[in-house]
Motif scaffolding. Structure first.
Motif, PDB file in Angstrom:
ATOM      1  N   CYS A  76       0.836  -1.200   0.000  1.00  0.00           N
ATOM      2  CA  CYS A  76       0.000   0.000   0.000  1.00  0.00           C
ATOM      3  C   CYS A  76       0.869   1.246   0.000  1.00  0.00           C
ATOM      4  CB  CYS A  76      -0.965   0.009   1.180  1.00  0.00           C
ATOM      5  SG  CYS A  76      -0.290   0.518   2.764  1.00  0.00           S
ATOM      6  N   PHE A  77       0.239   2.317  -0.423  1.00  0.00           N
ATOM      7  CA  PHE A  77       0.890   3.623  -0.381  1.00  0.00           C
ATOM      8  C   PHE A  77       0.787   4.172   1.040  1.00  0.00           C
ATOM      9  CE2 PHE A  77      -0.266   3.315  -4.882  1.00  0.00           C
ATOM     10  CZ  PHE A  77       0.956   3.608  -5.449  1.00  0.00           C
ATOM     11  N   LEU A  78       1.879   4.719   1.517  1.00  0.00           N
ATOM     12  CA  LEU A  78       1.900   5.366   2.821  1.00  0.00           C
ATOM     13  C   LEU A  78       1.744   6.874   2.681  1.00  0.00           C
ATOM     14  CD1 LEU A  78       4.876   3.371   4.370  1.00  0.00           C
ATOM     15  CD2 LEU A  78       2.424   2.967   4.702  1.00  0.00           C
ATOM     16  N   ALA A  79       2.284   7.416   1.599  1.00  0.00           N
ATOM     17  CA  ALA A  79       2.203   8.856   1.338  1.00  0.00           C
ATOM     18  C   ALA A  79       2.157   9.078  -0.163  1.00  0.00           C
ATOM     19  CB  ALA A  79       3.403   9.591   1.935  1.00  0.00           C
ATOM     20  N   VAL A  80       1.341  10.049  -0.551  1.00  0.00           N
ATOM     21  CA  VAL A  80       1.204  10.434  -1.954  1.00  0.00           C
ATOM     22  C   VAL A  80       1.224  11.955  -2.006  1.00  0.00           C
ATOM     23  CG1 VAL A  80      -0.268  10.386  -3.996  1.00  0.00           C
ATOM     24  CG2 VAL A  80      -0.166   8.371  -2.493  1.00  0.00           C
ATOM     25  N   GLU A  81       2.283  12.517  -2.563  1.00  0.00           N
ATOM     26  CA  GLU A  81       2.391  13.958  -2.749  1.00  0.00           C
ATOM     27  C   GLU A  81       2.480  14.186  -4.249  1.00  0.00           C
ATOM     28  OE1 GLU A  81       5.552  15.649  -0.342  1.00  0.00           O
ATOM     29  OE2 GLU A  81       5.221  14.081   1.162  1.00  0.00           O
ATOM     30  N   PRO A  82       1.373  14.572  -4.890  1.00  0.00           N
ATOM     31  CA  PRO A  82       1.324  14.645  -6.356  1.00  0.00           C
ATOM     32  C   PRO A  82       2.521  15.354  -6.983  1.00  0.00           C
ATOM     33  CG  PRO A  82      -0.837  15.016  -5.445  1.00  0.00           C
ATOM     34  CD  PRO A  82       0.108  14.981  -4.279  1.00  0.00           C
ATOM     35  N   ARG A  84       5.498  14.879  -6.692  1.00  0.00           N
ATOM     36  CA  ARG A  84       6.672  15.105  -5.847  1.00  0.00           C
ATOM     37  C   ARG A  84       7.197  13.835  -5.194  1.00  0.00           C
ATOM     38  NH1 ARG A  84       8.103  15.957  -0.625  1.00  0.00           N
ATOM     39  NH2 ARG A  84      10.063  17.066  -0.415  1.00  0.00           N
ATOM     40  N   ARG A  85       6.297  13.037  -4.556  1.00  0.00           N
ATOM     41  CA  ARG A  85       6.798  11.908  -3.772  1.00  0.00           C
ATOM     42  C   ARG A  85       5.756  10.819  -3.598  1.00  0.00           C
ATOM     43  NH1 ARG A  85       8.817  11.600   2.386  1.00  0.00           N
ATOM     44  NH2 ARG A  85       6.753  12.470   2.727  1.00  0.00           N
ATOM     45  N   LEU A  86       6.239   9.580  -3.694  1.00  0.00           N
ATOM     46  CA  LEU A  86       5.446   8.395  -3.380  1.00  0.00           C
ATOM     47  C   LEU A  86       6.204   7.598  -2.325  1.00  0.00           C
ATOM     48  CD1 LEU A  86       4.575   7.102  -6.965  1.00  0.00           C
ATOM     49  CD2 LEU A  86       2.971   8.074  -5.308  1.00  0.00           C
ATOM     50  N   VAL A  87       5.476   7.100  -1.339  1.00  0.00           N
ATOM     51  CA  VAL A  87       6.047   6.199  -0.351  1.00  0.00           C
ATOM     52  C   VAL A  87       5.136   4.982  -0.320  1.00  0.00           C
ATOM     53  CG1 VAL A  87       6.790   5.875   2.039  1.00  0.00           C
ATOM     54  CG2 VAL A  87       6.885   8.166   1.003  1.00  0.00           C
ATOM     55  N   PHE A  88       5.733   3.791  -0.492  1.00  0.00           N
ATOM     56  CA  PHE A  88       4.926   2.573  -0.490  1.00  0.00           C
ATOM     57  C   PHE A  88       5.688   1.454   0.207  1.00  0.00           C
ATOM     58  CE2 PHE A  88       7.257   2.902  -4.454  1.00  0.00           C
ATOM     59  CZ  PHE A  88       7.819   1.652  -4.640  1.00  0.00           C
ATOM     60  N   THR A  89       4.951   0.436   0.629  1.00  0.00           N
ATOM     61  CA  THR A  89       5.546  -0.687   1.350  1.00  0.00           C
ATOM     62  C   THR A  89       4.820  -1.971   1.021  1.00  0.00           C
ATOM     63  OG1 THR A  89       6.256  -1.472   3.526  1.00  0.00           O
ATOM     64  CG2 THR A  89       4.094  -0.402   3.419  1.00  0.00           C
ATOM     65  N   ASP A  90       5.524  -3.078   1.176  1.00  0.00           N
ATOM     66  CA  ASP A  90       4.875  -4.378   1.073  1.00  0.00           C
ATOM     67  C   ASP A  90       4.664  -4.985   2.467  1.00  0.00           C
ATOM     68  OD1 ASP A  90       7.507  -4.998   1.659  1.00  0.00           O
ATOM     69  OD2 ASP A  90       7.718  -6.498   0.101  1.00  0.00           O
ATOM     70  N   ALA A  91       5.013  -4.236   3.514  1.00  0.00           N
ATOM     71  CA  ALA A  91       4.793  -4.692   4.892  1.00  0.00           C
ATOM     72  C   ALA A  91       3.337  -4.494   5.309  1.00  0.00           C
ATOM     73  CB  ALA A  91       5.719  -3.954   5.851  1.00  0.00           C
ATOM     74  N   LEU A  92       2.629  -3.645   4.581  1.00  0.00           N
ATOM     75  CA  LEU A  92       1.214  -3.391   4.837  1.00  0.00           C
ATOM     76  C   LEU A  92       0.453  -3.547   3.536  1.00  0.00           C
ATOM     77  CD1 LEU A  92       1.522  -0.124   6.970  1.00  0.00           C
ATOM     78  CD2 LEU A  92       1.106  -2.441   7.831  1.00  0.00           C
ATOM     79  N   GLY A  93      -0.746  -4.063   3.634  1.00  0.00           N
ATOM     80  CA  GLY A  93      -1.611  -4.176   2.473  1.00  0.00           C
ATOM     81  C   GLY A  93      -2.580  -3.013   2.417  1.00  0.00           C
ATOM     82  N   PRO A  94      -3.516  -3.066   1.465  1.00  0.00           N
ATOM     83  CA  PRO A  94      -4.512  -2.008   1.360  1.00  0.00           C
ATOM     84  C   PRO A  94      -5.200  -1.747   2.698  1.00  0.00           C
ATOM     85  CG  PRO A  94      -4.648  -3.489  -0.510  1.00  0.00           C
ATOM     86  CD  PRO A  94      -3.682  -4.109   0.463  1.00  0.00           C
ATOM     87  N   GLY A  95      -5.471  -0.475   2.952  1.00  0.00           N
ATOM     88  CA  GLY A  95      -6.097  -0.078   4.214  1.00  0.00           C
ATOM     89  C   GLY A  95      -5.152  -0.177   5.395  1.00  0.00           C
ATOM     90  N   PHE A  96      -3.857  -0.249   5.134  1.00  0.00           N
ATOM     91  CA  PHE A  96      -2.814  -0.353   6.160  1.00  0.00           C
ATOM     92  C   PHE A  96      -2.883  -1.658   6.950  1.00  0.00           C
ATOM     93  CE2 PHE A  96      -3.697   4.294   5.820  1.00  0.00           C
ATOM     94  CZ  PHE A  96      -2.506   4.677   5.228  1.00  0.00           C
ATOM     95  N   ARG A  97      -3.497  -2.707   6.379  1.00  0.00           N
ATOM     96  CA  ARG A  97      -3.573  -4.001   7.059  1.00  0.00           C
ATOM     97  C   ARG A  97      -2.209  -4.678   7.047  1.00  0.00           C
ATOM     98  NH1 ARG A  97      -8.059  -4.568   9.982  1.00  0.00           N
ATOM     99  NH2 ARG A  97      -9.787  -3.600   8.886  1.00  0.00           N
ATOM    100  N   PRO A  98      -1.717  -5.141   8.205  1.00  0.00           N
ATOM    101  CA  PRO A  98      -0.438  -5.844   8.229  1.00  0.00           C
ATOM    102  C   PRO A  98      -0.486  -7.092   7.354  1.00  0.00           C
ATOM    103  CG  PRO A  98      -1.106  -5.211  10.446  1.00  0.00           C
ATOM    104  CD  PRO A  98      -2.274  -4.936   9.540  1.00  0.00           C
ATOM    105  N   THR A  99       0.623  -7.341   6.661  1.00  0.00           N
ATOM    106  CA  THR A  99       0.699  -8.509   5.783  1.00  0.00           C
ATOM    107  C   THR A  99       1.382  -9.690   6.458  1.00  0.00           C
ATOM    108  OG1 THR A  99       2.811  -7.803   4.851  1.00  0.00           O
ATOM    109  CG2 THR A  99       0.805  -7.074   3.699  1.00  0.00           C
ATOM    110  N   GLY A 100       2.025  -9.451   7.582  1.00  0.00           N
ATOM    111  CA  GLY A 100       2.743 -10.521   8.251  1.00  0.00           C
ATOM    112  C   GLY A 100       4.137 -10.725   7.703  1.00  0.00           C
ATOM    113  N   GLY A 101       4.539  -9.881   6.809  1.00  0.00           N
ATOM    114  CA  GLY A 101       5.871 -10.006   6.228  1.00  0.00           C
ATOM    115  C   GLY A 101       6.339  -8.665   5.738  1.00  0.00           C
ATOM    116  N   GLY A 102       6.780  -8.660   4.543  1.00  0.00           N
ATOM    117  CA  GLY A 102       7.243  -7.417   3.941  1.00  0.00           C
ATOM    118  C   GLY A 102       8.741  -7.411   3.793  1.00  0.00           C
ATOM    119  N   PHE A 103       9.166  -6.833   2.696  1.00  0.00           N
ATOM    120  CA  PHE A 103      10.575  -6.817   2.347  1.00  0.00           C
ATOM    121  C   PHE A 103      11.171  -5.421   2.471  1.00  0.00           C
ATOM    122  CE2 PHE A 103      13.812  -6.586  -1.092  1.00  0.00           C
ATOM    123  CZ  PHE A 103      14.742  -7.444  -0.536  1.00  0.00           C
TER     124      PHE A 103
END
Length: 157
Positions: A76-82, A84-103
């Motif tokens: 999921c995206f953690l921050a979106v600044e049109p 200018r900047r994108l922040v995303f992670t695989d440690a959380l899924g959509p809606g900031f739900r923990p995935t149990g992993g993440g790289f």
């Protein structure tokens, strides 16, 4: 979300000026049909992409290798600044739900520069072993090759 503090023990960075406008770099990162054309360094391909461009929104890519390898990654995206900047992670899924992993968590910063865009991608890792694994997977070569593909693509838009 505040700016990322780079830790050389845990993080990897690609920083380069590219000769394309920031708005086109933004489009390449945020329009699924464009992202699929450049995101994975050849001979790998991105065969699916879902982007819900908002904090907590889904960022999913499916990458396929020349020998049938497949990597389906949803985060999921953690921050979106049109434009200018994108922040995303695989440690959380959509809606900031923990995935149990993440790289990793990644930040892509797009800044206007005299020659086009100053592009900075930072990959944050939980520990030195994860950073080393990402380096050995070819972070510098792969992310740089993908950026070259992005530049070639948007020059044709």
């Amino acid at each position: 979300m505040t700016d990322v503090v780079f830790n050389p023990l845990l993080d990897l960075e690609l920083k380069r000026e590219v000769a394309v406008p920031p708005g086109l770099v933004w489009r390449a990162w945020t329009e699924p049909e464009l992202l699929m054309k450049w995101f994975t360094p050849a001979p790998w391909r991105t065969t699916a992409c879902e982007i819900d461009l908002r904090p907590g929104g889904k960022f999913r890519t499916v990458m396929e290798g020349p020998n049938g390898e497949r990597n389906d990654s949803t985060g999921c995206f953690l921050a979106v600044e049109p434009e200018r900047r994108l922040v995303f992670t695989d440690a959380l899924g959509p809606g900031f739900r923990p995935t149990g992993g993440g790289f990793m968590t990644a930040t892509v910063t797009i800044e206007p520069a005299a020659g086009g865009t100053l592009y900075t991608a930072v990959a944050l890792h939980k520990d030195e072993a994860a950073k080393k694994q990402h380096e050995e997977m070819g972070f510098h070569h792969g992310w740089s090759a993908a950026l070259d593909q992005l530049v070639a693509l948007v020059k044709g838009l």
